[in-house]
Write a protein that holds these residues in place. Structure first.
Motif, short mmCIF file in Angstrom:
data_model
loop_
_atom_site.label_atom_id
_atom_site.label_comp_id
_atom_site.label_asym_id
_atom_site.label_seq_id
_atom_site.Cartn_x
_atom_site.Cartn_y
_atom_site.Cartn_z
N GLU A 138 0.83 -1.20 0.00
CA GLU A 138 0.00 0.00 0.00
C GLU A 138 0.87 1.25 0.00
N LYS A 140 -12.89 -3.77 -2.58
CA LYS A 140 -12.16 -2.93 -3.53
C LYS A 140 -12.93 -1.65 -3.85
N LEU A 183 -12.83 0.72 -0.76
CA LEU A 183 -11.50 1.29 -0.58
C LEU A 183 -11.21 2.35 -1.63
N LYS A 241 -10.65 6.36 -0.87
CA LYS A 241 -9.36 6.94 -1.26
C LYS A 241 -9.56 8.13 -2.20
#
Length: 715
Positions: A31, A214, A217, A221
């Motif tokens: 990450e 996914k 996230l 973000k």
């Protein structure tokens, strides 16, 4: 860091969210690298993989003792790999290591690093194409699900065919042996179908969970990457409602979309069998499904128009709700409940009206489709029975029953695929609403790019001009000044003169300015944005404290810091004395909205949070304007101690709090009127002198005294 530097990207240790001295997990390292704009993947490799590895990137081997090694190259002929210490300053090949020596220090964990190819999905616009690509990344698991569905579809054919055999052969010829064999086949098929069904459901659950994770996230973000001014000009309720559409998109992808894909597999298997049993009846089934799809397609455009109005009404309703919750103190203190209730009732009525209109127009295709669905379930049976009675050998009784059993498995997917058109329209609107938020331009397109200088605190503005979007008037007009490191700089001026704009530009909140801003000689635009903001300490007029302990609020964003660090920062900010009087001291929980803290306590905690990482530049933007005199005096008493060794930029309307500043910058209508110490400005700057006199009229001893107050005398 060496692997990233090889690809032209610098990693910032502060971006790695672990405490110093702690061995990071591979997922955290991946990450970290991805956030810097590179492609990275954690994997497990064997010696055989290392020998055959062909990559344009770099391979980082994670050793058992917590250290790492860079694999330079592999020599398959001599069965060696060449490893280099990432901390080495030279580009030498390193040392040759054989399989035995490497196996003693390495268990197979590695990270592959390379530049992004064809652009990262994180940078692509949020759209149906992006969602399709995200689903496609799960192609291996989807392939396994497809194979399982294909086998299950074949097994689904077996029971109807066996029923046909039982009716046409067993009952007619009274064959018990055939019946026994049919029963054994049905039992074996049931066991196998149960096992495959369990495996397929588990795989679907895995794919759905991964896609859900996914998607969430990515959305969060992208949300964090949006600039501050977007949130300043967009209603919070609208943002929350539009992002709430992600739930609808998630349910579609992980539910109806996967089901439709599996239905397609079923159709591919069952349709040939239906044509084999009866061509006319199969065309009837397909024709009815086609008519259903046509009816739904005809109503798509009017449904889309009404649906858009309903969405806008729901956004307006959500905005009233969020604003009321956020401003509940103001609502209660000003007794605005009737007005807010009226606004809510009006928005609710509007949303309900459009919801009713949407339901009415959606009811028509459902009404027109119902007879066709009934015909699929019952009409085909009657037509088949008529064919069996009137057409010799066209279709037998057993074949007709088998056809009806299989057509039920075919008609439902066909109708489901037809209805998917309607679902797609709803999801298309949801994607559009979410894209209105997520597809705004992020603050930076290259998170890992930019300089990371070590700041001393020198600030320089050169002919800086800036206007806010949509405004014709310049917030800053040719501003130029220099501040050497360690200076305490005050910014004064009337409201709208550009004081807070200067601090926003320094923090990189707004970057579309003309002219030049430098910090210690480095152009502000060339400095890495995250590094820039971590090097600043910022205290605002109204600071937000997170729900959690006092200690957690002070060390927020600085993993690995201890209670000792929190105490040191609190002492410097003058917050130690009231923290120690709290019931649990530094472990006292700050409630949401911090109602258990006074304004002065919140400000001092905010100052402690800003000082926790010892910033070289500290910005106080109206940090004391909302405080009572006692709290303001406490904060001001600590400013001289806080300012030691750092540059301070203090924005304040109260000139009395800036008299000890080394330099005071006077602004008026976006222009610099003067800069200098307090006493010099009183003598030579008319704007500053006028502001000072307005705020200190009470010091005028020549003003005639008013009547002396007396106590009221009772009877």
């Amino acid at each position: 860091m060496a692997a990233a530097r090889y690809h032209g990207t610098d990693l910032d240790r502060d971006d790695l969210r672990i405490a110093p001295g702690t061995t990071p997990a591979p997922a955290a390292l991946v990450e970290w690298v991805r956030n810097a704009g590179l492609w990275a993947r954690g994997t497990r490799l064997s010696w055989r993989h290392l020998m055959r590895l062909q990559t344009s990137g770099t391979v980082v081997l994670l050793l058992n003792d917590g250290s790492a090694a860079l694999m330079v190259r592999a020599d398959a002929a001599r069965n060696f790999v060449w490893l280099r210490n990432p901390a080495a300053t030279t580009d030498e090949d390193g040392v040759a290591v054989d399989e035995l020596r490497l196996s003693q220090v390495w268990s197979g964990e590695a990270i592959l690093v390379r530049p992004e190819r064809g652009g990262s999905m994180d940078a692509e616009p949020f759209s149906f194409g992006w969602l399709a690509r995200m689903v496609w990344l799960e192609k291996k698991t989807l392939r396994d699900i497809g194979i399982g569905s294909f086998v299950l579809s074949i097994l689904a054919i077996l029971p109807p065919l066996l029923v046909m055999v039982v009716i046409d052969k067993v009952v007619t010829h009274q064959s018990l042996n055939t019946l026994l064999m049919v029963a054994m086949l049905l039992g074996a098929a049931a066991i196998y179908e149960t096992y495959l069904g369990y495996i397929r459901r588990e795989l679907i659950l895995i794919v759905a969970t991964r896609l859900d994770a996914k998607l969430n996230l990515h959305v969060f973000k992208r949300l964090l990457g949006l600039p501050i001014d977007y949130f300043e000009r967009t209603q919070t309720g609208a943002v929350m409602y539009q992002l709430g559409q992600i739930t609808k998109i998630r349910d579609f992808i992980t539910g109806k979309l996967l089901s439709t894909m599996l239905d397609m597999v079923t159709l591919c298997v069952l349709l040939p069998v239906l044509f084999w049993i009866s061509v006319p009846l199969t065309w009837m089934v397909i024709g009815c499904a086609g008519l259903i799809a046509l009816i739904i397609a005809i109503y798509l455009r009017p449904i889309r128009r009404v649906y858009r109005h309903w969405m806008n009404a729901e956004i307006a309703k959500s905005t009233v709700l969020v604003e009321t919750v956020h401003g509940i103190r103001t609502v209660k203190s000003l007794a605005l409940e009737p007005q807010q209730r009226e606004a809510w009732d009006r928005r609710t009525a509007d949303a309900a009206a459009w919801r009713k209109a949407l339901g009415d127009i959606s009811n028509w295709p459902q009404t027109l489709v119902t007879p066709l669905e009934v015909f699929l379930q019952r009409g085909v049976l009657l037509v088949g029975a008529y064919m069996a009675l009137t057409t010799e050998g066209m279709v037998g009784a057993g074949a007709l029953i088998a056809f009806m059993m299989l057509s039920g498995r075919v008609s439902s997917p066909l109708v489901g695929i037809a209805r998917l058109i309607e679902d797609l329209e709803e999801v298309r609107a949801a994607v559009s609403l979410a894209a209105n938020v997520l597809n705004n331009r992020p603050e930076t397109t290259s998170p890992g790019a930019g300089l990371r200088p070590r700041f001393e605190g020198g600030v320089s503005f050169r002919k800086v001009e800036f206007s806010y979007p949509g405004s014709r008037q310049r917030a800053l007009d040719g501003v130029s000044f220099d501040v050497p490191p360690g200076t305490m700089l005050g910014l004064v001026g009337r409201s709208g003169s550009g004081k807070s704009t200067i601090t926003r530009l320094l923090q990189g909140i707004n970057r579309e300015y003309e002219g030049q801003i430098k910090i210690d000689g480095a152009d502000l635009r060339e400095i890495n944005l995250a590094h820039l903001r971590r090097s600043f300490g910022v205290v605002l007029q109204d600071n937000f404290l997170f729900r959690g302990s006092v200690r957690e609020n002070i060390i927020a964003g600085r993993p690995g810091l201890t209670l000792t660090d929190a105490v040191r920062a609190a002492r410097l900010a003058g917050a130690e004395e009231f923290i120690e009087r709290m019931p649990q001291g530094y472990e006292t929980v700050v409630e949401e909205g911090s109602p258990n803290l006074s304004g002065g306590q919140r400000q001092r905690l905010a100052i402690a949070r800003a000082l926790i990482h010892d910033p070289r530049i500290l910005i106080l933007d109206e940090a004391t304007s909302a405080l009572d005199p006692e709290s303001e005096a406490l904060v001001n008493a600590n400013i001289a101690r806080i300012a030691q060794g750092r540059t301070m930029v203090i924005v304040s309307h109260r000139l009395s709090s800036l008299t000890e500043c080394d330099q005071i910058l006077v602004l008026d209508q976006g222009k610099v009127m003067d800069i200098g110490p307090h006493l010099e400005l009183l003598e030579r700057c008319q704007v500053y002198r006028q502001l000072w006199l307005q705020q200190n009229r009470h010091l005028d001893t020549h003003k005639p005294a008013g009547p002396k107050p007396v106590l009221a005398q009772g009877d």
